[in-house]
Motif scaffolding. Sequence first.
Motif, PDB file in Angstrom:
ATOM      1  N   GLY A 279      30.889  39.083  38.826  1.00  0.00           N
ATOM      2  CA  GLY A 279      31.025  37.971  39.758  1.00  0.00           C
ATOM      3  C   GLY A 279      32.271  37.135  39.545  1.00  0.00           C
ATOM      4  N   SER A 280      33.127  37.532  38.641  1.00  0.00           N
ATOM      5  CA  SER A 280      34.371  36.780  38.461  1.00  0.00           C
ATOM      6  C   SER A 280      35.331  37.072  39.605  1.00  0.00           C
ATOM      7  CB  SER A 280      35.019  37.125  37.115  1.00  0.00           C
ATOM      8  OG  SER A 280      34.282  36.516  36.078  1.00  0.00           O
ATOM      9  N   HIS A 281      36.289  36.165  39.812  1.00  0.00           N
ATOM     10  CA  HIS A 281      37.197  36.297  40.944  1.00  0.00           C
ATOM     11  C   HIS A 281      38.622  35.965  40.499  1.00  0.00           C
ATOM     12  CE1 HIS A 281      38.421  34.952  45.287  1.00  0.00           C
ATOM     13  NE2 HIS A 281      38.994  36.062  44.908  1.00  0.00           N
ATOM     14  N   LEU A 282      39.462  36.973  40.514  1.00  0.00           N
ATOM     15  CA  LEU A 282      40.884  36.767  40.233  1.00  0.00           C
ATOM     16  C   LEU A 282      41.573  36.750  41.594  1.00  0.00           C
ATOM     17  CD1 LEU A 282      39.666  37.598  37.546  1.00  0.00           C
ATOM     18  CD2 LEU A 282      41.637  39.043  37.116  1.00  0.00           C
ATOM     19  N   VAL A 283      42.029  35.587  42.019  1.00  0.00           N
ATOM     20  CA  VAL A 283      42.448  35.409  43.411  1.00  0.00           C
ATOM     21  C   VAL A 283      43.587  36.357  43.790  1.00  0.00           C
ATOM     22  CG1 VAL A 283      43.406  33.764  45.076  1.00  0.00           C
ATOM     23  CG2 VAL A 283      41.597  33.036  43.499  1.00  0.00           C
ATOM     24  N   ALA A 284      44.650  36.358  42.986  1.00  0.00           N
ATOM     25  CA  ALA A 284      45.794  37.237  43.247  1.00  0.00           C
ATOM     26  C   ALA A 284      46.758  37.082  42.088  1.00  0.00           C
ATOM     27  CB  ALA A 284      46.512  36.849  44.542  1.00  0.00           C
ATOM     28  N   ARG A 285      47.490  38.178  41.778  1.00  0.00           N
ATOM     29  CA  ARG A 285      48.602  38.063  40.857  1.00  0.00           C
ATOM     30  C   ARG A 285      48.233  37.380  39.532  1.00  0.00           C
ATOM     31  NH1 ARG A 285      53.141  34.946  40.506  1.00  0.00           N
ATOM     32  NH2 ARG A 285      52.909  33.734  42.382  1.00  0.00           N
ATOM     33  N   VAL A 286      47.079  37.762  38.991  1.00  0.00           N
ATOM     34  CA  VAL A 286      46.649  37.271  37.675  1.00  0.00           C
ATOM     35  C   VAL A 286      46.959  38.363  36.659  1.00  0.00           C
ATOM     36  CG1 VAL A 286      44.601  36.744  36.280  1.00  0.00           C
ATOM     37  CG2 VAL A 286      44.857  35.776  38.591  1.00  0.00           C
ATOM     38  N   THR A 287      47.451  37.978  35.493  1.00  0.00           N
ATOM     39  CA  THR A 287      47.714  38.959  34.449  1.00  0.00           C
ATOM     40  C   THR A 287      46.805  38.698  33.248  1.00  0.00           C
ATOM     41  OG1 THR A 287      50.036  39.012  35.123  1.00  0.00           O
ATOM     42  CG2 THR A 287      49.507  40.002  33.005  1.00  0.00           C
ATOM     43  N   LEU A 288      45.996  39.695  32.913  1.00  0.00           N
ATOM     44  CA  LEU A 288      45.255  39.667  31.646  1.00  0.00           C
ATOM     45  C   LEU A 288      46.001  40.652  30.751  1.00  0.00           C
ATOM     46  CD1 LEU A 288      41.527  39.884  32.860  1.00  0.00           C
ATOM     47  CD2 LEU A 288      43.061  37.909  32.820  1.00  0.00           C
TER      48      LEU A 288
ATOM     49  N   LEU B 204      36.745  37.909  30.106  1.00  0.00           N
ATOM     50  CA  LEU B 204      36.286  36.839  30.983  1.00  0.00           C
ATOM     51  C   LEU B 204      34.780  36.979  31.143  1.00  0.00           C
ATOM     52  CD1 LEU B 204      38.842  37.003  33.955  1.00  0.00           C
ATOM     53  CD2 LEU B 204      39.068  35.821  31.765  1.00  0.00           C
ATOM     54  N   GLY B 205      34.063  35.848  31.065  1.00  0.00           N
ATOM     55  CA  GLY B 205      32.618  35.867  31.273  1.00  0.00           C
ATOM     56  C   GLY B 205      32.269  36.064  32.744  1.00  0.00           C
ATOM     57  N   ARG B 206      31.093  35.620  33.119  1.00  0.00           N
ATOM     58  CA  ARG B 206      30.627  35.787  34.489  1.00  0.00           C
ATOM     59  C   ARG B 206      31.078  34.608  35.349  1.00  0.00           C
ATOM     60  NH1 ARG B 206      24.617  36.395  32.684  1.00  0.00           N
ATOM     61  NH2 ARG B 206      25.523  34.839  31.279  1.00  0.00           N
ATOM     62  N   ARG B 207      31.340  34.929  36.593  1.00  0.00           N
ATOM     63  CA  ARG B 207      31.697  33.897  37.588  1.00  0.00           C
ATOM     64  C   ARG B 207      32.905  33.062  37.165  1.00  0.00           C
ATOM     65  NH1 ARG B 207      26.485  33.931  36.514  1.00  0.00           N
ATOM     66  NH2 ARG B 207      26.812  32.154  35.144  1.00  0.00           N
ATOM     67  N   VAL B 208      33.850  33.684  36.495  1.00  0.00           N
ATOM     68  CA  VAL B 208      35.095  32.987  36.159  1.00  0.00           C
ATOM     69  C   VAL B 208      36.039  33.089  37.359  1.00  0.00           C
ATOM     70  CG1 VAL B 208      37.120  33.031  34.647  1.00  0.00           C
ATOM     71  CG2 VAL B 208      34.821  33.424  33.698  1.00  0.00           C
ATOM     72  N   LEU B 209      36.675  31.980  37.696  1.00  0.00           N
ATOM     73  CA  LEU B 209      37.609  31.948  38.830  1.00  0.00           C
ATOM     74  C   LEU B 209      39.012  31.722  38.286  1.00  0.00           C
ATOM     75  CD1 LEU B 209      38.303  31.740  41.857  1.00  0.00           C
ATOM     76  CD2 LEU B 209      37.554  29.343  41.781  1.00  0.00           C
ATOM     77  N   VAL B 210      39.928  32.630  38.598  1.00  0.00           N
ATOM     78  CA  VAL B 210      41.299  32.515  38.080  1.00  0.00           C
ATOM     79  C   VAL B 210      42.276  32.510  39.245  1.00  0.00           C
ATOM     80  CG1 VAL B 210      42.976  33.387  36.416  1.00  0.00           C
ATOM     81  CG2 VAL B 210      40.554  33.871  36.085  1.00  0.00           C
ATOM     82  N   HIS B 211      43.148  31.521  39.276  1.00  0.00           N
ATOM     83  CA  HIS B 211      44.080  31.351  40.385  1.00  0.00           C
ATOM     84  C   HIS B 211      45.391  32.096  40.127  1.00  0.00           C
ATOM     85  CE1 HIS B 211      41.361  28.758  42.486  1.00  0.00           C
ATOM     86  NE2 HIS B 211      41.113  28.131  41.355  1.00  0.00           N
ATOM     87  N   PRO B 212      46.183  32.282  41.196  1.00  0.00           N
ATOM     88  CA  PRO B 212      47.386  33.109  41.093  1.00  0.00           C
ATOM     89  C   PRO B 212      48.379  32.636  40.036  1.00  0.00           C
ATOM     90  CG  PRO B 212      46.835  32.740  43.395  1.00  0.00           C
ATOM     91  CD  PRO B 212      45.928  31.854  42.593  1.00  0.00           C
ATOM     92  N   GLY B 213      49.015  33.601  39.438  1.00  0.00           N
ATOM     93  CA  GLY B 213      50.078  33.306  38.490  1.00  0.00           C
ATOM     94  C   GLY B 213      49.606  33.024  37.081  1.00  0.00           C
ATOM     95  N   ALA B 214      48.299  32.918  36.890  1.00  0.00           N
ATOM     96  CA  ALA B 214      47.793  32.676  35.535  1.00  0.00           C
ATOM     97  C   ALA B 214      48.087  33.886  34.656  1.00  0.00           C
ATOM     98  CB  ALA B 214      46.297  32.399  35.570  1.00  0.00           C
ATOM     99  N   VAL B 215      48.446  33.602  33.411  1.00  0.00           N
ATOM    100  CA  VAL B 215      48.712  34.659  32.434  1.00  0.00           C
ATOM    101  C   VAL B 215      47.811  34.402  31.232  1.00  0.00           C
ATOM    102  CG1 VAL B 215      50.428  35.719  30.924  1.00  0.00           C
ATOM    103  CG2 VAL B 215      51.118  34.868  33.175  1.00  0.00           C
ATOM    104  N   ILE B 216      46.882  35.298  31.001  1.00  0.00           N
ATOM    105  CA  ILE B 216      45.914  35.123  29.923  1.00  0.00           C
ATOM    106  C   ILE B 216      46.086  36.260  28.930  1.00  0.00           C
ATOM    107  CG2 ILE B 216      43.473  34.766  29.384  1.00  0.00           C
ATOM    108  CD1 ILE B 216      42.991  33.974  32.252  1.00  0.00           C
ATOM    109  N   GLY B 217      46.257  35.888  27.674  1.00  0.00           N
ATOM    110  CA  GLY B 217      46.334  36.914  26.637  1.00  0.00           C
ATOM    111  C   GLY B 217      47.737  37.363  26.269  1.00  0.00           C
TER     112      GLY B 217
END
Lengths: 341, 341, 341
Positions: free
Chosen positions: C152-161, C167-180
């Motif tokens: 149920g998580s949602h990576l809107v666009a252009r997210v980099t892991l 990511l747990g459940r129902r996590v919402l990540v907005h564009p351009g985020a860089v995680i890790g």
Amino acid sequence: MSPAVSLGELAERFGLVLQGSGEAVVRGVGTLGSATPGQLSFLASAQYKGQLATTAATAVILRAADAADCPTAALIAADPYVAYARIAALFDHVPAAEPGVHPSAVVSPDAVVANGASVGPFCVVQAGAVIDEGAVVGPHCVIGPDCRVGAGSHLVARVTLVLRVTLGRRVLVHPGAVIGADGFGLAFERDHWLKVPQLGGVRIGDDCEIGANTTIDRGAIEDTVLEEDVRLDNQIQVAHNVHIGAHSALAGCAAVAGSARIGRYCLIGGGAGILGHLEVADKVTITARSLVTHSIREPGEYSSGTPIQENRLWRRNAARFKHLDELARRVAQLANKDSPR
Amino acid sequence: MSPAVSLGELAERFGLVLQGSGEAVVRGVGTLGSATPGQLSFLASAQYKGQLATTAATAVILRAADAADCPTAALIAADPYVAYARIAALFDHVPAAEPGVHPSAVVSPDAVVANGASVGPFCVVQAGAVIDEGAVVGPHCVIGPDCRVGAGSHLVARVTLVLRVTLGRRVLVHPGAVIGADGFGLAFERDHWLKVPQLGGVRIGDDCEIGANTTIDRGAIEDTVLEEDVRLDNQIQVAHNVHIGAHSALAGCAAVAGSARIGRYCLIGGGAGILGHLEVADKVTITARSLVTHSIREPGEYSSGTPIQENRLWRRNAARFKHLDELARRVAQLANKDSPR
Amino acid sequence: MSPAVSLGELAERFGLVLQGSGEAVVRGVGTLGSATPGQLSFLASAQYKGQLATTAATAVILRAADAADCPTAALIAADPYVAYARIAALFDHVPAAEPGVHPSAVVSPDAVVANGASVGPFCVVQAGAVIDEGAVVGPHCVIGPDCRVGAGSHLVARVTLVLRVTLGRRVLVHPGAVIGADGFGLAFERDHWLKVPQLGGVRIGDDCEIGANTTIDRGAIEDTVLEEDVRLDNQIQVAHNVHIGAHSALAGCAAVAGSARIGRYCLIGGGAGILGHLEVADKVTITARSLVTHSIREPGEYSSGTPIQENRLWRRNAARFKHLDELARRVAQLANKDSPR
């Protein structure tokens, strides 16, 4: 290959007064200190006047008052920096984008791309999006639902328009910018956060420029708005429902919190911050890194912060700041005792 | 699967003195407090010495002076953190990129990709770009016109080199970085902004590291320059024509305004700012969030800002700051009255 | 097309008390000041009470205490903002992502994508990655090795892991985020920097939200951790090994340095900074742009900085700050002389 232009041609084309031979040719620009023969330079700030006497430039754009001191040919302008900006554009040869949609792009059948527009490799254009004539959407852009890229606008590369974003004409957006992401709206319910839907959009006026990795959130109910000719540098954060007046310019890393309203012709320094729900009048300058914590009603220049010092001295002063109120009270007491009744 | 290495092997390979059995084997690293048997730990800061006695690590890298207190096997190093950095690399198993150009990439016929280089999925390599041998360009990178990625450099993913950017050898660039976007150059003409063409490029020296979502603009006329071994953390903004000397390191969210010149071996703290056209000497440390508003000519540590306090107290002190000049004048008056003539 | 809902239906569905006719229908939301007939508004803050009398909204969500002053139909709620958030979601019609993997995506054979998940155009899903059921990975995302996107998580666009991100459940990540991305770990060896391998990962709890262009580095040895329901706005920097407690919210441009530990239910203002290796207790509020330079053990509100003033006045006060310690010493002397022995 840079074009070669004669000084005579430049004088005529840009309405400048020529001092020296109109035959001389320039092929590029350089600073006063580093220009080589064949280059054009300019003198716009008194700070660099000292470099005029020894410049190796073929010609210098400058004010009439500086012309007598110019050892080379000169192009005389009322505003040398403006004249330089116009002339330098002759030497700015970025390859033009090819019109048409790159075969790798994914364009929704419910999107509209004008014939003369260019959509680059790996772009995603979603349902309800519109790309107007002459717009250039560079590689890796995502144009989300109900977004519009106005005529002649240019998204350099990797720009994301998330949802309900309208760009006016001739808007320039640099890589990594994210426009129209959810505003940061949260309601606190008992023991956790509840997301507040962000139902507005973003409207960007004609001739705006949006810097690399800058973010502009869409509004909660109404739109986030930039009027025309607003200039945002890199890594600026504009929160939901902010309104920025025409011709204002914000330097890198500035941040504007939700529903703040900035006037026209404002200059917001690098890293400056503006808290939410405030108003900043027209023609206000905020110096770098200052934080606006209350509305500013009068034009002028405003600042906060403390000066930088050697850490050893700063530590002592900073420690005293923690007791400044006490210190002021003590001085008031001393002054009272001191004053005759 | 992590490799298993014996302590004897580590001692020999990294030139360390072993205390305890060389037969013991480690398969990974852990902090003193959380390491489990089979892991290697290190003690580099006196702050953590208290955790040495009870560590469950199989071995600890430490200074000779701490060896007597070590309950486990030890690897003795002049600089335990440096030794740790080298040894930990053994356990850092990132999958190697495959050489060659991914079939989905769009590479201009006028670009050059060395045989041994790797270009990942969805990369766009434009005309005049050069990717040197051993370079790894991860997924979603855009390598713009006249950009060069030096031998052995690594663009992790989603890096944009906009225009006229040269990366030296072994440069590491993290996702979201934008290098070579237009500098923020504007001339004000009567009642609106006029864009000043940005005709320079960016030159990044060997062994530099550029953090995630960091932006480095290209120069207005000359280049923006990072000398070798400059280390930039995430979300740093480097404006046009900045020059950063070799071996300087900038922590997250630092920002450097146009044409500032930072020396060699400088340490710029997180969120610190440096105004434009300033010079910062070699070996200067700026503490976190300080703002450099004038040139710094001497090595040393510099700071600005005020200490954090309970808001209730801070409000009172901050209110007094607004009248600090008056307060100082009043004190001067009192001192004058007080002093004998 | 927005759905039409009757007030009676809303009252019943959301457990609110209706004042006025249940037949009236609303099709969207508006602010008190700008709502038009057919729209629903809300009054949550006393600041806007003045707009209630003249609102053109069809109905207003408000507290019982404000109901008597409401000229229109009203929906009475204990917390009008929470009730608004729930109702507004009815009018938030984002097109749903189609389940399945877009044909343009590059998915490693060693990755696992659940049947009901959606992977958008130009995504890259690398070896060892897992996308759980119901997750939506928007266009242009890179899901690196050993990363997991929870159900149920949602990576809107252009997210980099980047690497080892969960990511747990129902996590919402907005564009351009860089995680890790790599933490900023450097050891200084003689005359140059040596990179310290970053062997940890990032763990993000259920129901977190990560803003546009926000960066969260992975840990050096252990993981960087966000507990559940942590809310990060845009352009936030979270360094390696930071730990943020459940239900804390950080506003735009906040930054947290390495190994800092933030408690639960904290509110970190826009642009605030927290230095490394510090602890911040539960329920601490840090006001915008304040810098936390030591651990905070007690709940409460904390601030640093100076107030904004006209630049002319500020300059004088700031100049005095550089000699504040001297000033305090002089006052102490005067007080001493003044006091009877």
